[in-house]
Write a protein that holds these residues in place. Structure first.
Motif, PDB file in Angstrom:
ATOM      1  N   ASN A  32     -12.440  20.031  -4.802  1.00 56.14           N
ATOM      2  CA  ASN A  32     -12.238  20.664  -6.260  1.00 56.14           C
ATOM      3  C   ASN A  32     -12.373  19.373  -7.153  1.00 56.14           C
ATOM      4  O   ASN A  32     -11.296  19.382  -8.004  1.00 56.14           O
ATOM      5  N   ILE A  33     -13.333  18.622  -7.323  1.00 55.71           N
ATOM      6  CA  ILE A  33     -13.163  17.384  -8.348  1.00 55.71           C
ATOM      7  C   ILE A  33     -13.863  17.834  -9.373  1.00 55.71           C
ATOM      8  O   ILE A  33     -14.936  18.302  -9.625  1.00 55.71           O
ATOM      9  N   ILE A  34     -12.892  17.895 -10.773  1.00 53.51           N
ATOM     10  CA  ILE A  34     -13.467  18.228 -11.788  1.00 53.51           C
ATOM     11  C   ILE A  34     -13.155  17.138 -13.034  1.00 53.51           C
ATOM     12  O   ILE A  34     -12.592  16.087 -12.608  1.00 53.51           O
ATOM     13  N   PHE A  35     -13.610  17.424 -14.180  1.00 53.01           N
ATOM     14  CA  PHE A  35     -13.382  16.498 -15.404  1.00 53.01           C
ATOM     15  C   PHE A  35     -11.964  16.050 -15.573  1.00 53.01           C
ATOM     16  O   PHE A  35     -11.065  16.754 -15.437  1.00 53.01           O
ATOM     17  N   ASN A  36     -11.749  14.614 -15.558  1.00 48.52           N
ATOM     18  CA  ASN A  36     -10.537  14.095 -15.943  1.00 48.52           C
ATOM     19  C   ASN A  36      -9.576  13.731 -14.752  1.00 48.52           C
ATOM     20  O   ASN A  36      -8.880  13.330 -15.100  1.00 48.52           O
ATOM     21  N   TYR A  37     -10.075  14.106 -13.462  1.00 50.66           N
ATOM     22  CA  TYR A  37      -9.358  13.733 -12.377  1.00 50.66           C
ATOM     23  C   TYR A  37      -9.466  12.124 -12.402  1.00 50.66           C
ATOM     24  O   TYR A  37     -10.418  11.682 -12.627  1.00 50.66           O
ATOM     25  N   PHE A  38      -8.586  11.691 -11.705  1.00 50.86           N
ATOM     26  CA  PHE A  38      -8.566  10.219 -11.193  1.00 50.86           C
ATOM     27  C   PHE A  38      -8.832  10.366  -9.833  1.00 50.86           C
ATOM     28  O   PHE A  38      -8.110  10.608  -9.109  1.00 50.86           O
ATOM     29  N   VAL A  39      -9.991   9.356  -9.402  1.00 54.58           N
ATOM     30  CA  VAL A  39     -10.171   9.431  -7.760  1.00 54.58           C
ATOM     31  C   VAL A  39     -10.183   8.022  -7.445  1.00 54.58           C
ATOM     32  O   VAL A  39     -10.459   7.067  -8.465  1.00 54.58           O
ATOM     33  N   ILE A  40     -10.212   7.836  -6.226  1.00 58.00           N
ATOM     34  CA  ILE A  40      -9.986   6.711  -5.568  1.00 58.00           C
ATOM     35  C   ILE A  40     -11.422   6.514  -4.640  1.00 58.00           C
ATOM     36  O   ILE A  40     -11.594   7.459  -3.811  1.00 58.00           O
ATOM     37  N   PHE A  41     -11.802   5.472  -4.730  1.00 55.43           N
ATOM     38  CA  PHE A  41     -13.283   5.536  -4.190  1.00 55.43           C
ATOM     39  C   PHE A  41     -13.537   3.982  -3.658  1.00 55.43           C
ATOM     40  O   PHE A  41     -13.045   2.978  -4.635  1.00 55.43           O
ATOM     41  N   LYS A  42     -14.574   3.829  -2.976  1.00 58.24           N
ATOM     42  CA  LYS A  42     -15.099   2.423  -2.816  1.00 58.24           C
ATOM     43  C   LYS A  42     -16.451   1.948  -3.714  1.00 58.24           C
ATOM     44  O   LYS A  42     -17.147   3.059  -3.470  1.00 58.24           O
ATOM     45  N   GLY A  43     -16.533   1.129  -4.266  1.00 55.05           N
ATOM     46  CA  GLY A  43     -17.765   0.852  -4.979  1.00 55.05           C
ATOM     47  C   GLY A  43     -18.720   0.114  -4.043  1.00 55.05           C
ATOM     48  O   GLY A  43     -18.691  -0.045  -2.879  1.00 55.05           O
ATOM     49  N   LYS A  44     -19.988  -0.245  -4.385  1.00 52.09           N
ATOM     50  CA  LYS A  44     -20.982  -0.783  -3.728  1.00 52.09           C
ATOM     51  C   LYS A  44     -20.552  -2.146  -3.259  1.00 52.09           C
ATOM     52  O   LYS A  44     -21.078  -2.515  -2.309  1.00 52.09           O
ATOM     53  N   ASN A  45     -19.603  -2.791  -3.914  1.00 48.43           N
ATOM     54  CA  ASN A  45     -18.917  -4.191  -3.351  1.00 48.43           C
ATOM     55  C   ASN A  45     -17.987  -3.942  -2.315  1.00 48.43           C
ATOM     56  O   ASN A  45     -17.392  -4.946  -2.159  1.00 48.43           O
ATOM     57  N   ASN A  46     -17.693  -2.776  -1.922  1.00 42.97           N
ATOM     58  CA  ASN A  46     -16.392  -2.614  -1.050  1.00 42.97           C
ATOM     59  C   ASN A  46     -15.246  -2.572  -1.486  1.00 42.97           C
ATOM     60  O   ASN A  46     -14.309  -2.577  -0.748  1.00 42.97           O
ATOM     61  N   LYS A  47     -15.026  -2.808  -2.745  1.00 44.48           N
ATOM     62  CA  LYS A  47     -13.517  -2.887  -3.369  1.00 44.48           C
ATOM     63  C   LYS A  47     -13.150  -1.400  -3.880  1.00 44.48           C
ATOM     64  O   LYS A  47     -13.911  -0.616  -4.209  1.00 44.48           O
ATOM     65  N   VAL A  48     -12.022  -1.379  -3.661  1.00 44.02           N
ATOM     66  CA  VAL A  48     -11.318   0.017  -4.078  1.00 44.02           C
ATOM     67  C   VAL A  48     -11.129   0.251  -5.370  1.00 44.02           C
ATOM     68  O   VAL A  48     -10.561  -0.787  -6.045  1.00 44.02           O
TER      69      VAL A  48
END
Length: 162
Positions: free
Chosen positions: A3-19
């Motif tokens: 349930n990812i919605i507007f205004n949530y803070f998410v943690i992910f890896k970018g194209k450069n493999n940084k978090v």
């Protein structure tokens, strides 16, 4: 994370493999645009009250600038399974405005949600004073330039929840 919605803070890896930890600004099907520092989702103005204190302390007149999905990606709406993310530190944030580093974030890139973020105001004031001092001493010709302005913005301290 379903349930990812507007205004949530998410943690992910970018194209450069940084978090990265960023705020969800747009979800699939949304048209995102900024005009004169105002967020527009599907043509409707959306307030960003979490930026109020930052905007009040700015030394420049724009925080986010103007752009839209067409300019960044050549599309009208965010595709299925993707999100448009922005950092609150807009002048110095790698986010979905940078197609070659972050881009639109795919759902399967997200592996966590930030439960709590807070602004370390005193630490930021100290950093700002130090940066202003260094800039004045070593880079006086940059004082009216974005170089110094971008380095003065606050740093967030983050507690992650998995």
């Amino acid at each position: 994370l379903s349930n990812i919605i507007f205004n949530y803070f998410v943690i992910f890896k970018g194209k450069n493999n940084k978090v990265y930890v960023k705020r969800i600004i747009g979800i699939e099907g949304d048209h995102i645009a900024f005009k004169q520092d105002q967020l527009l989702i599907n043509g409707e103005t959306v307030e960003e009250p979490y930026l109020t204190s930052l905007k009040q302390s700015m030394i420049t007149d724009k925080l986010t600038g103007s752009f839209n999905l067409e300019e960044l990606y050549g599309i009208n709406t965010i595709p299925a399974g993707h999100y448009f993310v922005l950092g609150d530190n807009r002048l110095d944030s790698l986010d979905s405005r940078h197609p070659y580093i972050i881009s639109l974030v795919k759902h399967d890139q997200i592996f966590g949600e930030a439960e709590l973020m807070y602004f370390a105001r005193e630490k930021c004031r100290e950093l700002q004073r130090k940066m202003q001092s260094v800039a004045t001493q070593y880079f006086p010709y940059f004082l009216d330039n974005a170089f110094v302005k971008r380095k003065l913005w606050p740093v967030y301290e983050i507690i992650w929840a998995w």
